[in-house]
Design a protein around this motif. Structure first.
Motif, PDB file in Angstrom:
ATOM      1  N   SER A  79      -5.926   6.070   7.998  1.00  0.00           N
ATOM      2  CA  SER A  79      -6.047   5.380   9.283  1.00  0.00           C
ATOM      3  C   SER A  79      -5.369   4.028   9.198  1.00  0.00           C
ATOM      4  N   PRO A  80      -5.005   3.455  10.322  1.00  0.00           N
ATOM      5  CA  PRO A  80      -4.375   2.122  10.301  1.00  0.00           C
ATOM      6  C   PRO A  80      -5.247   1.074   9.601  1.00  0.00           C
ATOM      7  N   ASP A  81      -6.589   1.173   9.781  1.00  0.00           N
ATOM      8  CA  ASP A  81      -7.462   0.199   9.119  1.00  0.00           C
ATOM      9  C   ASP A  81      -7.403   0.356   7.595  1.00  0.00           C
ATOM     10  N   ALA A  82      -7.396   1.622   7.120  1.00  0.00           N
ATOM     11  CA  ALA A  82      -7.318   1.847   5.675  1.00  0.00           C
ATOM     12  C   ALA A  82      -6.000   1.348   5.114  1.00  0.00           C
ATOM     13  N   VAL A  83      -4.907   1.576   5.864  1.00  0.00           N
ATOM     14  CA  VAL A  83      -3.613   1.083   5.417  1.00  0.00           C
ATOM     15  C   VAL A  83      -3.611  -0.430   5.356  1.00  0.00           C
ATOM     16  N   CYS A 108       9.806  -4.326  -3.830  1.00  0.00           N
ATOM     17  CA  CYS A 108       8.493  -3.710  -4.043  1.00  0.00           C
ATOM     18  C   CYS A 108       7.659  -3.743  -2.763  1.00  0.00           C
ATOM     19  N   GLN A 109       7.709  -4.836  -2.041  1.00  0.00           N
ATOM     20  CA  GLN A 109       6.977  -4.916  -0.772  1.00  0.00           C
ATOM     21  C   GLN A 109       7.497  -3.877   0.219  1.00  0.00           C
ATOM     22  N   GLN A 110       8.828  -3.712   0.265  1.00  0.00           N
ATOM     23  CA  GLN A 110       9.409  -2.729   1.173  1.00  0.00           C
ATOM     24  C   GLN A 110       9.014  -1.314   0.770  1.00  0.00           C
ATOM     25  N   ALA A 164      -3.002  -2.544   1.965  1.00  0.00           N
ATOM     26  CA  ALA A 164      -1.902  -3.499   1.910  1.00  0.00           C
ATOM     27  C   ALA A 164      -2.407  -4.878   1.502  1.00  0.00           C
ATOM     28  N   ALA A 165      -3.566  -5.276   2.063  1.00  0.00           N
ATOM     29  CA  ALA A 165      -4.125  -6.584   1.696  1.00  0.00           C
ATOM     30  C   ALA A 165      -4.534  -6.602   0.215  1.00  0.00           C
ATOM     31  N   LEU A 180       3.087   3.403   2.499  1.00  0.00           N
ATOM     32  CA  LEU A 180       1.828   3.403   3.253  1.00  0.00           C
ATOM     33  C   LEU A 180       2.046   3.851   4.699  1.00  0.00           C
ATOM     34  N   LEU A 181       3.145   3.478   5.279  1.00  0.00           N
ATOM     35  CA  LEU A 181       3.406   3.876   6.665  1.00  0.00           C
ATOM     36  C   LEU A 181       3.609   5.383   6.795  1.00  0.00           C
ATOM     37  N   GLN A 182       4.151   6.020   5.747  1.00  0.00           N
ATOM     38  CA  GLN A 182       4.313   7.478   5.804  1.00  0.00           C
ATOM     39  C   GLN A 182       2.965   8.193   5.820  1.00  0.00           C
ATOM     40  N   LEU A 183       1.931   7.561   5.232  1.00  0.00           N
ATOM     41  CA  LEU A 183       0.600   8.176   5.195  1.00  0.00           C
ATOM     42  C   LEU A 183      -0.284   7.743   6.353  1.00  0.00           C
ATOM     43  N   CYS A 184       0.212   6.800   7.157  1.00  0.00           N
ATOM     44  CA  CYS A 184      -0.607   6.284   8.253  1.00  0.00           C
ATOM     45  C   CYS A 184      -0.538   7.229   9.449  1.00  0.00           C
TER      46      CYS A 184
END
Length: 203
Positions: free
Chosen positions: A56-60, A29-31, A64-65, A37-41
């Motif tokens: 944006s990287p900050d939003a991702v 699930c983490q993967q 994630a957090a 999320l990386l595909q949308l970053c």
């Protein structure tokens, strides 16, 4: 009326991308979350593509957090809930509702004199019905009293007839007794004459 229905949901019906029907581990699930999320970053949106979805990287990082503190922190619980058969109870309620009576149409309305005449006619009809009911009740009472009087007269006539029958029987019994006494006296006198004759003969 109330009806309850229990529905069994299979794991395939309550499966999600994070929780497939066969179940997934937390690492998988983490993967999946990381790759999604990386595909949308993206550092900047693509030129000429206003409909492109990018984060944006900050939003991702914030997303994630949030997923790490929320979903993945209770992963075992969610995995148990979404990979087991669940029984749902459905309730159906049928409640009778009494609606208000629709008023009559305005075309059926009466003028004030006509309405007063209508009320007077209804009152007269009610009074006539009440008078007829009283007359019928009085007639029923009179008929009942007449029936009781006739029954009483019949009982008195029967009593008089029984009394006359007893008197007649008493008179007949007295006459029969008198006849019996006459016969006895006649027999006694005849016997006495025979004895006198016998005495005269023997003397």
């Amino acid at each position: 009326m109330c009806r309850s229905t229990r529905v069994q949901l299979a794991p395939a019906e309550c499966a999600s991308p994070l929780f497939p029907a066969g179940g997934s581990s937390r690492e998988q699930c983490q993967q999946l979350l990381r790759s999604s999320l990386l595909q949308l970053c993206s550092a900047a949106p693509a030129a000429g593509d206003a409909s492109a979805t990018c984060l944006s990287p900050d939003a991702v990082s914030v997303m994630a957090a949030s997923f790490t503190r929320g979903l993945l922190q209770h992963f075992s619980l969610y995995q148990l809930v979404f990979t087991q058969q669940q029984a749902h109870t459905q309730h159906q309620l049928h409640l009778p509702v009494e609606s208000a009576v629709a008023p009559p149409a305005l075309e059926l309305a009466l003028a004030e004199p006509d309405w007063q005449a209508h009320l007077a006619a209804e009152q007269a009809q009610r009074e006539a019905e009440a008078a007829a009911a009283d007359a019928a009740e009085a007639a029923a009472r009179e008929a009942e009293e007449a029936a009781r009087a006739a029954q009483r007269l019949a009982e008195e006539a029967a009593a008089r007839q029984e009394q006359l029958q007893r008197v007649r029987q008493g008179v007949e019994w007295k006459h029969h007794l008198q006849q019996t006494l006459r016969c006895c006296l006649h027999a006694c006198s005849y016997c006495f004459e025979l004895r006198l004759k016998a005495l005269v003969v023997f003397t």
